[in-house]
Design a protein around this motif. Structure first.
Motif, PDB file in Angstrom:
ATOM      1  N   GLU A 251       0.814  -1.210   0.000  1.00 58.63           N
ATOM      2  CA  GLU A 251       0.000   0.000   0.000  1.00 58.63           C
ATOM      3  C   GLU A 251       0.851   1.265   0.000  1.00 58.63           C
ATOM      4  O   GLU A 251       0.438   2.292  -0.531  1.00 58.63           O
ATOM      5  CB  GLU A 251      -0.940   0.005   1.205  1.00 58.63           C
ATOM      6  N   ASN A 252       2.059   1.186   0.579  1.00 57.70           N
ATOM      7  CA  ASN A 252       2.921   2.367   0.601  1.00 57.70           C
ATOM      8  C   ASN A 252       3.626   2.600  -0.733  1.00 57.70           C
ATOM      9  O   ASN A 252       4.383   3.568  -0.877  1.00 57.70           O
ATOM     10  CB  ASN A 252       3.953   2.279   1.737  1.00 57.70           C
ATOM     11  N   GLY A 253       3.402   1.716  -1.723  1.00 54.92           N
ATOM     12  CA  GLY A 253       3.992   1.900  -3.041  1.00 54.92           C
ATOM     13  C   GLY A 253       5.487   1.742  -3.086  1.00 54.92           C
ATOM     14  O   GLY A 253       6.149   2.255  -3.985  1.00 54.92           O
ATOM     15  N   GLU A 254       6.039   1.008  -2.114  1.00 54.95           N
ATOM     16  CA  GLU A 254       7.497   0.905  -2.005  1.00 54.95           C
ATOM     17  C   GLU A 254       8.125   0.155  -3.178  1.00 54.95           C
ATOM     18  O   GLU A 254       9.219   0.473  -3.621  1.00 54.95           O
ATOM     19  CB  GLU A 254       7.846   0.200  -0.694  1.00 54.95           C
ATOM     20  N   TYR A 255       7.443  -0.857  -3.700  1.00 51.60           N
ATOM     21  CA  TYR A 255       8.011  -1.624  -4.804  1.00 51.60           C
ATOM     22  C   TYR A 255       6.913  -2.354  -5.570  1.00 51.60           C
ATOM     23  O   TYR A 255       5.789  -2.521  -5.091  1.00 51.60           O
ATOM     24  CB  TYR A 255       9.047  -2.639  -4.292  1.00 51.60           C
ATOM     25  N   HIS A 256       7.245  -2.754  -6.802  1.00 48.75           N
ATOM     26  CA  HIS A 256       6.491  -3.749  -7.560  1.00 48.75           C
ATOM     27  C   HIS A 256       7.266  -5.051  -7.492  1.00 48.75           C
ATOM     28  O   HIS A 256       8.509  -5.044  -7.393  1.00 48.75           O
ATOM     29  CB  HIS A 256       6.342  -3.346  -9.027  1.00 48.75           C
ATOM     30  N   LEU A 257       6.546  -6.169  -7.623  1.00 50.75           N
ATOM     31  CA  LEU A 257       7.195  -7.468  -7.510  1.00 50.75           C
ATOM     32  C   LEU A 257       6.513  -8.460  -8.446  1.00 50.75           C
ATOM     33  O   LEU A 257       5.295  -8.528  -8.500  1.00 50.75           O
ATOM     34  CB  LEU A 257       7.126  -7.944  -6.057  1.00 50.75           C
ATOM     35  N   PHE A 258       7.324  -9.199  -9.208  1.00 53.46           N
ATOM     36  CA  PHE A 258       6.773 -10.254 -10.062  1.00 53.46           C
ATOM     37  C   PHE A 258       7.758 -11.407 -10.180  1.00 53.46           C
ATOM     38  O   PHE A 258       8.978 -11.238 -10.026  1.00 53.46           O
ATOM     39  CB  PHE A 258       6.381  -9.725 -11.449  1.00 53.46           C
ATOM     40  N   ASP A 259       7.204 -12.598 -10.421  1.00 54.74           N
ATOM     41  CA  ASP A 259       7.986 -13.834 -10.547  1.00 54.74           C
ATOM     42  C   ASP A 259       7.967 -14.324 -11.978  1.00 54.74           C
ATOM     43  O   ASP A 259       6.949 -14.217 -12.681  1.00 54.74           O
ATOM     44  CB  ASP A 259       7.407 -14.945  -9.663  1.00 54.74           C
ATOM     45  N   LEU A 260       9.088 -14.901 -12.391  1.00 55.09           N
ATOM     46  CA  LEU A 260       9.198 -15.563 -13.687  1.00 55.09           C
ATOM     47  C   LEU A 260       9.732 -16.972 -13.474  1.00 55.09           C
ATOM     48  O   LEU A 260      10.801 -17.146 -12.882  1.00 55.09           O
ATOM     49  CB  LEU A 260      10.140 -14.788 -14.607  1.00 55.09           C
ATOM     50  N   VAL A 261       8.974 -17.974 -13.931  1.00 57.14           N
ATOM     51  CA  VAL A 261       9.424 -19.364 -13.923  1.00 57.14           C
ATOM     52  C   VAL A 261       9.545 -19.807 -15.380  1.00 57.14           C
ATOM     53  O   VAL A 261       8.576 -19.742 -16.139  1.00 57.14           O
ATOM     54  CB  VAL A 261       8.450 -20.288 -13.177  1.00 57.14           C
ATOM     55  N   VAL A 262      10.741 -20.241 -15.780  1.00 56.59           N
ATOM     56  CA  VAL A 262      11.010 -20.670 -17.149  1.00 56.59           C
ATOM     57  C   VAL A 262      11.249 -22.177 -17.144  1.00 56.59           C
ATOM     58  O   VAL A 262      12.078 -22.681 -16.384  1.00 56.59           O
ATOM     59  CB  VAL A 262      12.250 -19.954 -17.721  1.00 56.59           C
TER      60      VAL A 262
END
Length: 408
Positions: A251-262
Motif C-alpha cells: 500500500e505504501n507503493g514501495e516496490y512492484h514485484l513479479f515472478d518468472l518461472v522458465v
C-alpha cells in the motif's frame, strides 16, 4: 408453451442451479490454515500452499482468530496464494477459510491490445508482455520482429526501466527475454541469442495459454519455441513455457514485484548441449539512458558493482537515471536454480545483466528432463536498500511454513 409456463420453467431452473451450488458448498470441506514465520520477520510476504482436496478456483476469504481478514487466491492446481501482512520471527497465525468463493476487486488487473498483455497494480503499470509480434523501427529488418518477451517494466512511480529494439546498440536485446548463445544441436551450432547471425531465434509459439487477474496476483502462461535455422529446414530444438505472476504491490507503493518461472524441454530425441560460455539464459536490458555508463550502476548481494561479473550472488541490482528519475530493479535468484548462487554476466559498459550458469561449465537439456529456472524481480524508486533486498530474498528463498487442516 405459454408465457406463464415458460416463466415457471425459468424459476425452477434457477432454483435447481442454486440448490446444486449449495450442495457443492456443503460437500466442500472447511479448512484452517496456520502460517509459521520461521526464523525471519515477515512483512508483505507472499505465501503459497496447497489444499488437500479439490477447491473451486477463485477468491476465498480467510479470517484469523483475532478477526483479521485476508483474501487467498486459489488456482486450478489447488494452489492458494495470499500476502501476509506482518508476522514476527518464531510466531504463527491461524486462519479459517470461507466455505466458498467470494467476490473481490482485482488489485492486479490486466489489459490486452493487439501486441501486448499488460498488468497494473492498483492502477499503476508494472509490465507488459509481447504476446504478438513487436513493430521494429524502419532501421531494423524483419529478423527483429518477434514476440515472447517482457517490455516495458516500470518502477512504482512509473519510471521506465527496460529497453528493446535499439537500432544503435544490441537491437536483439529485448527487455527481459530468454535465449542461449553457444549451443550444439544435432551436430550443428545454432545461436538463439544473436538473431542477426541467422542460425537460430526464439519466437512466441502463437499461444498465450492463459492470463488472469485478481486481488492477490495476476499473470499469464505462454509458450515459446527455440528454432534452429542452421539446418536445411527449421527445427524446433526447445519448447519453453513462461509462468509469470505479478503480485499486489504494498500500500505504501514501495516496490512492484513479479515472478518468472522458465521451463525448457527438448523437442526432439536429441539434447541441446550448452557449452561453457560467459552469457546466455534469461537476460535483462536496461533503459536507453543507461547506455551512458555514468547513468547506471550495479550492486550485488555480495557488495560488488560492475566488478561482480563472473562472481556468484543471490541478487543483483541494476539502476540509474531514466529521463532524470532515479529508479532500479533487483533480480533475485531462487536457491533451487541449477548452480545456485548462479554466476553473473555484468557488462563492463552497457546496462545488460543475466545469470549465466554456463560460466561454470557445460550444461545439457536432455529429452524428458526439463530445465527449470526461477527469478523474482523487484522494482523501486531511488537507491537500492540492500537490507530490504536481503529481506525480500529471504522471503523468496525461505518462505513461511504452512499447515492446512480440514476442520468440522
Amino acid at each position: 408453451m405459454s408465457f406463464q409456463k415458460f416463466s415457471c420453467l425459468i424459476v425452477i431452473t434457477a432454483l435447481m442451479v442454486a440448490a446444486l451450488q449449495a450442495a457443492s458448498l456443503a460437500q466442500q470441506p472447511s479448512y484452517s490454515v496456520t502460517v509459521s514465520a520461521g526464523e525471519f520477520d515477515r512483512a508483505g510476504t507472499i505465501v503459497t500452499f496447497y489444499f488437500s482436496e479439490a477447491m473451486e478456483p477463485g477468491v476465498y476469504r480467510m479470517k484469523s482468530e483475532s478477526g483479521e481478514e485476508v483474501d487467498v487466491q486459489v488456482d486450478e492446481k489447488n494452489r492458494g496464494r495470499f500476502i501476509l501482512d506482518r508476522l514476527q520471527a518464531g510466531a504463527s497465525r491461524t486462519y479459517r477459510v470461507s466455505a466458498g468463493p467470494v467476490s473481490a476487486d482485482p488489485a492486479v488487473s490486466k489489459r490486452m491490445d493487439s501486441n501486448t498483455l499488460s498488468f497494473l497494480s492498483d492502477g499503476r503499470e508494472v509490465l507488459s508482455y509481447y504476446h504478438s509480434d513487436n513493430e521494429p523501427p524502419a532501421e531494423l529488418d524483419e529478423r527483429y520482429k518477434r514476440s515472447g518477451y517482457i517490455h516495458p517494466v516500470y518502477s512504482p512511480n512509473g519510471v521506465l526501466l527496460t529497453n528493446h529494439l535499439n537500432p544503435d546498440v544490441h537491437p536483439h536485446h529485448s527487455g527481459i527475454w530468454s535465449a542461449w548463445t553457444n549451443t550444439r544441436f544435432q551436430g550443428r551450432t545454432p545461436d538463439f541469442w544473436n538473431i542477426h547471425l541467422n542460425s537460430g531465434r526464439v519466437e512466441g509459439a502463437d499461444s498465450l495459454d492463459v492470463a488472469w487477474e485478481g486481488p492477490v496476483h495476476g499473470g499469464f502462461r505462454a509458450r515459446h519455441h527455440f528454432i534452429d535455422l542452421s539446418s536445411s529446414a527449421p527445427v524446433v530444438a526447445l519448447n519453453e513455457e513462461w509462468d509469470v505472476s505479478v503480485y499486489r504491490s504494498p500500500e505504501n507503493g514501495e516496490y512492484h514485484l513479479f515472478d518468472l518461472v522458465v521451463t525448457q524441454s527438448a523437442n526432439t530425441a536429441q539434447p541441446l548441449v550448452l557449452p561453457e560460455y560467459r552469457y546466455g539464459g534469461v537476460g535483462f536490458r536496461g533503459h536507453v539512458d543507461w547506455d551512458d555508463p555514468e547513468n547506471v550502476f550495479f550492486l550485488t548481494s555480495e557488495g560488488l558493482g560492475r566488478d561482480g561479473h563472473a562472481t556468484r550472488a543471490r541478487w543483483c541490482h541494476i539502476g540509474g537515471y531514466s529521463e532524470g528519475e532515479l529508479a532500479g530493479i533487483a533480480i533475485l535468484g531462487h536457491p533451487e536454480n541449477f548452480r545456485h548462487p548462479q554466476p553473473m554476466r555484468i557488462h563492463p559498459e552497457e546496462p545488460f545483466f543475466n545469470y549465466a550458469p554456463t560460466q561454470l561449465g557445460d550444461m545439457v537439456i536432455e529429452p524428458g528432463s526439463p530445465y527449470v529456472v526461477r527469478y523474482r524481480y523487484v522494482t523501486y524508486d531511488g537507491e537500492p536498500d540492500p537490507d530490504e533486498l536481503d529481506r525480500l530474498w529471504n522471503d523468496y528463498a525461505y518462505p513461511p511454513g504452512v499447515t492446512v487442516k480440514t476442520v468440522d
